[in-house]
Design a protein around this motif. Structure first.
Motif, PDB file in Angstrom:
ATOM      1  N   THR A  53       0.841  -1.204   0.000  1.00 41.59           N
ATOM      2  CA  THR A  53       0.000   0.000   0.000  1.00 41.59           C
ATOM      3  C   THR A  53       0.872   1.249   0.000  1.00 41.59           C
ATOM      4  OG1 THR A  53      -1.611  -1.222   1.284  1.00 41.59           O
ATOM      5  CG2 THR A  53      -1.907   1.150   1.205  1.00 41.59           C
ATOM      6  N   GLY A  54       2.029   1.154   0.656  1.00 43.34           N
ATOM      7  CA  GLY A  54       2.921   2.319   0.723  1.00 43.34           C
ATOM      8  C   GLY A  54       4.348   1.912   0.997  1.00 43.34           C
ATOM      9  N   LEU A  55       5.258   2.740   0.493  1.00 57.18           N
ATOM     10  CA  LEU A  55       6.679   2.586   0.819  1.00 57.18           C
ATOM     11  C   LEU A  55       6.838   3.058   2.260  1.00 57.18           C
ATOM     12  CD1 LEU A  55       9.717   2.364   0.158  1.00 57.18           C
ATOM     13  CD2 LEU A  55       9.569   4.608  -0.892  1.00 57.18           C
ATOM     14  N   HIS A  56       7.277   2.189   3.154  1.00 57.73           N
ATOM     15  CA  HIS A  56       7.296   2.535   4.574  1.00 57.73           C
ATOM     16  C   HIS A  56       8.703   2.579   5.156  1.00 57.73           C
ATOM     17  CE1 HIS A  56       2.923   2.079   4.538  1.00 57.73           C
ATOM     18  NE2 HIS A  56       2.970   2.836   5.618  1.00 57.73           N
ATOM     19  N   ILE A  57       8.985   3.690   5.830  1.00 53.94           N
ATOM     20  CA  ILE A  57      10.290   3.917   6.456  1.00 53.94           C
ATOM     21  C   ILE A  57      10.103   4.017   7.966  1.00 53.94           C
ATOM     22  CG2 ILE A  57      12.251   5.546   6.595  1.00 53.94           C
ATOM     23  CD1 ILE A  57      11.883   4.206   3.881  1.00 53.94           C
ATOM     24  N   GLY A 102      -5.839   5.145  16.340  1.00 57.29           N
ATOM     25  CA  GLY A 102      -5.607   5.396  14.914  1.00 57.29           C
ATOM     26  C   GLY A 102      -4.658   6.582  14.826  1.00 57.29           C
ATOM     27  N   CYS A 103      -3.906   6.631  13.720  1.00 59.09           N
ATOM     28  CA  CYS A 103      -2.859   7.659  13.669  1.00 59.09           C
ATOM     29  C   CYS A 103      -3.403   9.076  13.640  1.00 59.09           C
ATOM     30  CB  CYS A 103      -1.917   7.392  12.489  1.00 59.09           C
ATOM     31  SG  CYS A 103      -2.695   7.538  10.879  1.00 59.09           S
ATOM     32  N   PHE A 104      -4.708   9.259  13.371  1.00 59.24           N
ATOM     33  CA  PHE A 104      -5.282  10.612  13.388  1.00 59.24           C
ATOM     34  C   PHE A 104      -5.586  11.078  14.807  1.00 59.24           C
ATOM     35  CE2 PHE A 104      -9.676   9.669  14.510  1.00 59.24           C
ATOM     36  CZ  PHE A 104      -9.745   8.307  14.248  1.00 59.24           C
ATOM     37  N   LEU A 116       2.354  12.453  15.014  1.00 55.10           N
ATOM     38  CA  LEU A 116       1.726  12.734  13.725  1.00 55.10           C
ATOM     39  C   LEU A 116       1.057  11.490  13.134  1.00 55.10           C
ATOM     40  CD1 LEU A 116       4.868  14.619  12.339  1.00 55.10           C
ATOM     41  CD2 LEU A 116       2.943  15.637  13.553  1.00 55.10           C
ATOM     42  N   ALA A 117       0.763  11.559  11.826  1.00 53.70           N
ATOM     43  CA  ALA A 117       0.109  10.430  11.156  1.00 53.70           C
ATOM     44  C   ALA A 117       1.200   9.511  10.619  1.00 53.70           C
ATOM     45  CB  ALA A 117      -0.762  10.947  10.028  1.00 53.70           C
ATOM     46  N   SER A 118       1.586   8.535  11.408  1.00 53.19           N
ATOM     47  CA  SER A 118       2.717   7.686  11.040  1.00 53.19           C
ATOM     48  C   SER A 118       2.529   6.313  11.668  1.00 53.19           C
ATOM     49  CB  SER A 118       4.012   8.296  11.582  1.00 53.19           C
ATOM     50  OG  SER A 118       3.962   8.289  13.007  1.00 53.19           O
TER      51      SER A 118
HETATM   52  P1  FAD Z   1      -5.110   1.860   9.186  1.00 53.66           P
HETATM   53  O1  FAD Z   1      -3.838   1.266   8.784  1.00 53.66           O
HETATM   54  O2  FAD Z   1      -5.904   2.565   8.144  1.00 53.66           O
HETATM   55  O3  FAD Z   1      -6.002   0.714   9.854  1.00 53.66           O
HETATM   56  C1  FAD Z   1      -7.397   0.765   9.959  1.00 53.66           C
HETATM   57  C2  FAD Z   1      -7.957  -0.638   9.774  1.00 53.66           C
HETATM   58  O4  FAD Z   1      -9.372  -0.597   9.985  1.00 53.66           O
HETATM   59  C3  FAD Z   1      -7.727  -1.203   8.385  1.00 53.66           C
HETATM   60  O5  FAD Z   1      -7.133  -2.469   8.452  1.00 53.66           O
HETATM   61  C4  FAD Z   1      -9.137  -1.254   7.791  1.00 53.66           C
HETATM   62  O6  FAD Z   1      -9.314  -2.315   6.849  1.00 53.66           O
HETATM   63  C5  FAD Z   1      -9.973  -1.457   9.036  1.00 53.66           C
HETATM   64  N1  FAD Z   1     -11.375  -1.063   8.867  1.00 53.66           N
HETATM   65  C6  FAD Z   1     -11.841   0.044   8.256  1.00 53.66           C
HETATM   66  N2  FAD Z   1     -13.188   0.047   8.280  1.00 53.66           N
HETATM   67  C7  FAD Z   1     -13.565  -1.072   8.919  1.00 53.66           C
HETATM   68  C8  FAD Z   1     -14.846  -1.625   9.256  1.00 53.66           C
HETATM   69  N3  FAD Z   1     -15.983  -1.017   8.916  1.00 53.66           N
HETATM   70  N4  FAD Z   1     -14.884  -2.807   9.931  1.00 53.66           N
HETATM   71  C9  FAD Z   1     -13.742  -3.436  10.290  1.00 53.66           C
HETATM   72  N5  FAD Z   1     -12.506  -2.946   9.982  1.00 53.66           N
HETATM   73  C10 FAD Z   1     -12.437  -1.783   9.318  1.00 53.66           C
HETATM   74  N6  FAD Z   1       4.149   6.048   8.089  1.00 53.66           N
HETATM   75  C11 FAD Z   1       5.433   6.037   8.524  1.00 53.66           C
HETATM   76  O7  FAD Z   1       5.668   6.044   9.738  1.00 53.66           O
HETATM   77  N7  FAD Z   1       6.476   5.986   7.634  1.00 53.66           N
HETATM   78  C12 FAD Z   1       6.274   5.946   6.285  1.00 53.66           C
HETATM   79  O8  FAD Z   1       7.236   5.883   5.512  1.00 53.66           O
HETATM   80  C13 FAD Z   1       4.943   5.962   5.808  1.00 53.66           C
HETATM   81  N8  FAD Z   1       4.699   5.918   4.479  1.00 53.66           N
HETATM   82  C14 FAD Z   1       3.411   5.820   4.043  1.00 53.66           C
HETATM   83  C15 FAD Z   1       3.172   5.706   2.666  1.00 53.66           C
HETATM   84  C16 FAD Z   1       1.869   5.582   2.191  1.00 53.66           C
HETATM   85  C17 FAD Z   1       1.627   5.499   0.709  1.00 53.66           C
HETATM   86  C18 FAD Z   1       0.773   5.556   3.121  1.00 53.66           C
HETATM   87  C19 FAD Z   1      -0.641   5.396   2.631  1.00 53.66           C
HETATM   88  C20 FAD Z   1       1.008   5.696   4.482  1.00 53.66           C
HETATM   89  C21 FAD Z   1       2.319   5.840   4.955  1.00 53.66           C
HETATM   90  N9  FAD Z   1       2.596   5.984   6.317  1.00 53.66           N
HETATM   91  C22 FAD Z   1       3.886   6.003   6.764  1.00 53.66           C
HETATM   92  C23 FAD Z   1       1.493   6.165   7.301  1.00 53.66           C
HETATM   93  C24 FAD Z   1       1.146   4.867   8.016  1.00 53.66           C
HETATM   94  O9  FAD Z   1       0.960   3.834   7.089  1.00 53.66           O
HETATM   95  C25 FAD Z   1      -0.152   5.072   8.799  1.00 53.66           C
HETATM   96  O10 FAD Z   1      -0.028   6.212   9.619  1.00 53.66           O
HETATM   97  C26 FAD Z   1      -0.520   3.895   9.687  1.00 53.66           C
HETATM   98  O11 FAD Z   1      -0.273   2.657   9.064  1.00 53.66           O
HETATM   99  C27 FAD Z   1      -2.003   4.006  10.063  1.00 53.66           C
HETATM  100  O12 FAD Z   1      -2.382   2.930  10.896  1.00 53.66           O
HETATM  101  P2  FAD Z   1      -3.822   2.895  11.563  1.00 53.66           P
HETATM  102  O13 FAD Z   1      -3.914   1.625  12.290  1.00 53.66           O
HETATM  103  O14 FAD Z   1      -4.062   4.159  12.294  1.00 53.66           O
HETATM  104  O15 FAD Z   1      -4.884   2.924  10.346  1.00 53.66           O
END
Ligand code: FAD
Length: 492
Positions: A69-73, A447-449, A455-457
């Protein structure tokens, strides 16, 4: 971070473990579930998709090649993520690179015709902030000495007034801050366009200065803060699965392809259960949503919407981003590191055949590139996006790629669009980020928000899960969560 983790294990054991429905198996959900199980509770993770990881998810194409989904560092300044790797016994899966930041110099070539890169090298023997200052002072290709001095003077208030000043700067975009501090435009153009695109996939005219200052602060305060690592393979198998296994071994549950469709309420507005897309209902003692903010907003019950805590979620919106994979028939570069492209359409990229052990190929290159800002491109066909990326690659690899087709050949490509990814960190967004404890006694957010200082990471997501697990465990001890009568209250 280690002490915070240990606190879960040291907490008084609950009289009866709570059944906690954790919505989402991204890093926030898996981290929350891990620490809930450390505190003696029973997480039941409900994931909509058939793959772990959310924004770090990945899958194999028909040839068995991984598409991410993304290049992650990973950064040295990610205490909770690094601690997670330690706790799972998988530290060796982080492949640390040399302590440098490498920027492409588009249009500039070495004497033998190769792409020129400009490096900020952090000397190994110096502690922070000296290593960062030396790295900046020794690089004269991107900024002149007077420009560095002017930027340094601009940064003085951040150094003198610390976190309070950093937070106040959320009202300004990066460009506005640069103007206000009298920093020359060239500093913005040479360094901060690339940095803004890497940090939040948007331009400095839109990005909040708080985001940049937060990153700079960490990098200047921690000796290894800006050191970067790549995971040694696809995140779902190399990181998310061990996180899931950890809580499964301690009595947790993971249910894949379980999408929640609505949140059901009791008369007092607490959560009664989760309505699933397949028509079933999941009932638990407490609930943690880790859904991305855009989905959460759609899922909010009518009764919650007027509450200020939930109402302010309207101020947060996901930002579009595109991740591209390109497989070439030969090697394009020998640089085993993240590269800041400094080109109009691309943000950062890496040759994953070098940087990632699991994708290693000694003959061919696999470039993974982040395409940002993606607002004007997210709706375009994959072919148009690849064509535009190739146009930029001709400038980045003038010796290896030739428009006449005589150079390296593109074997195949994959385009992954995320129309609503992390929240867009435009100026003023900090006010809208919710803390993990909601006004609803049995409902928590991660969640990262959500509000945390990373931040969002990946660090932000992991830390938010930990904070939500802590808030929930504390509430359980304080007895403020209305418990279900039976211990086996969770039904699918
Ligand atoms: P999410 O990963 O979005 O997890 C939410 C989960 O909830 C998902 O699995 C989803 O399927 C599930 N969900 C949604 N709706 C429902 C529902 N109705 N019922 C059940 N499940 C549901 N961060 C870094 O630190 N370094 C980086 O280099 C970096 N690069 C990035 C590059 C890209 C292209 C992207 C898109 C992001 C990058 N990030 C990076 C940011 C990082 O990926 C995110 O901040 C982090 O993974 C978010 O995690 P989360 O658990 O908050 O949200």
């Amino acid at each position: 971070a280690a002490a915070f983790s240990q606190a879960f294990i040291d907490m008084p054991r609950p009289e009866r473990p709570l059944n906690v429905a954790v919505i989402g198996a991204g890093l926030a959900g898996l981290s929350c579930a891990k620490y809930l199980s450390d505190a003696g509770h029973k997480p039941i993770v409900l994931e909509a998709r058939d793959v772990l990881g959310g924004k770090v998810s990945a899958w194999q194409d028909k040839d068995g090649d991984w598409v991410e989904t993304g290049l992650h560092i990973f950064f040295g300044a990610y205490p909770n993520v690094n601690q997670m790797f330690t706790e799972l016994g998988i530290r060796d899966r982080l492949q640390w690179k040399s302590h440098s930041m490498i920027f492409a110099m588009p249009g500039q070539q070495t004497a033998d015709g190769f792409q020129r890169f400009s490096r900020f090298e952090f000397p190994a023997l110096l502690p922070a902030p000296l290593n960062g200052l030396v790295a900046i002072l020794l690089n004269n290709e991107m900024l002149t000495f007077p420009e560095k001095i002017q930027f340094g003077i601009g940064l003085l208030p951040a150094i003198l007034f610390g976190q309070k000043y950093v937070e106040e700067c959320d009202s300004l975009t990066v460009s506005e801050w640069m103007k206000k501090q009298g920093v020359p435009d060239r500093v913005n153009d040479e360094v901060f366009i690339a940095m803004a695109k890497a940090l939040n996939f948007i331009d400095p005219e839109n990005l909040s200065m708080t985001v940049v200052l937060t990153a700079l602060n960490r990098f200047l305060q921690e000796t290894h803060g800006s050191k970067m690592a790549f995971l040694d393979g696809p995140p779902p198998t190399r990181l998310c699965q061990p996180m899931a296994d950890y809580m499964l071994e301690r009595g947790g549950e993971l249910r894949m392809e379980q999408r929640i469709s609505s949140i059901l309420l009791n008369d007092d507005k607490t959560v009664k259960g989760l309505k699933m897309q397949d028509g079933s209902t999941v009932v638990a003692d407490a609930y943690v949503s880790t859904m991305p903010v855009d989905i959460l907003k759609l899922m909010l019950p009518q009764e919650w919407k007027p509450m200020p805590y939930f109402e302010k979620l309207n101020g947060l919106n996901g930002v579009p981003v595109i991740n591209i994979h390109m497989w070439f028939d030969r090697k394009l570069t020998t640089v085993d590191h993240l590269l800041f492209s400094r080109s109009p359409l691309l943000s950062v990229y890496a040759d994953m055949s070098l940087t990632c052990k699991g994708y290693r190929d000694d003959e061919k290159s696999m470039l993974e590139l982040v395409f940002a800002p993606a607002k004007d491109w997210i709706g375009k066909p994959d072919e148009a996006i690849i064509e535009a990326t190739m146009a930029e690659l001709y400038r980045l690899f003038p010796n290896e790629l030739n428009k006449d087709g005589s150079g390296a050949q593109l074997l195949k490509s994959a385009v992954v669009k995320t129309p609503l990814s992390v929240y867009e960190a435009t100026a003023g967004r900090e006010l809208y980020r919710p803390v993990q404890t909601s006004p609803i006694s049995n409902f928590f957010l991660a969640g990262c928000f959500t509000k945390q200082k990373y931040l969002a990471s990946m660090e932000g997501a992991t830390f938010s899960g930990k904070l939500a697990a802590r808030a929930l465990s504390d509430a359980a001890i304080a007895d403020t969560i209305p418990l279900k009568k039976a211990a086996s209250a969770v039904a699918a």
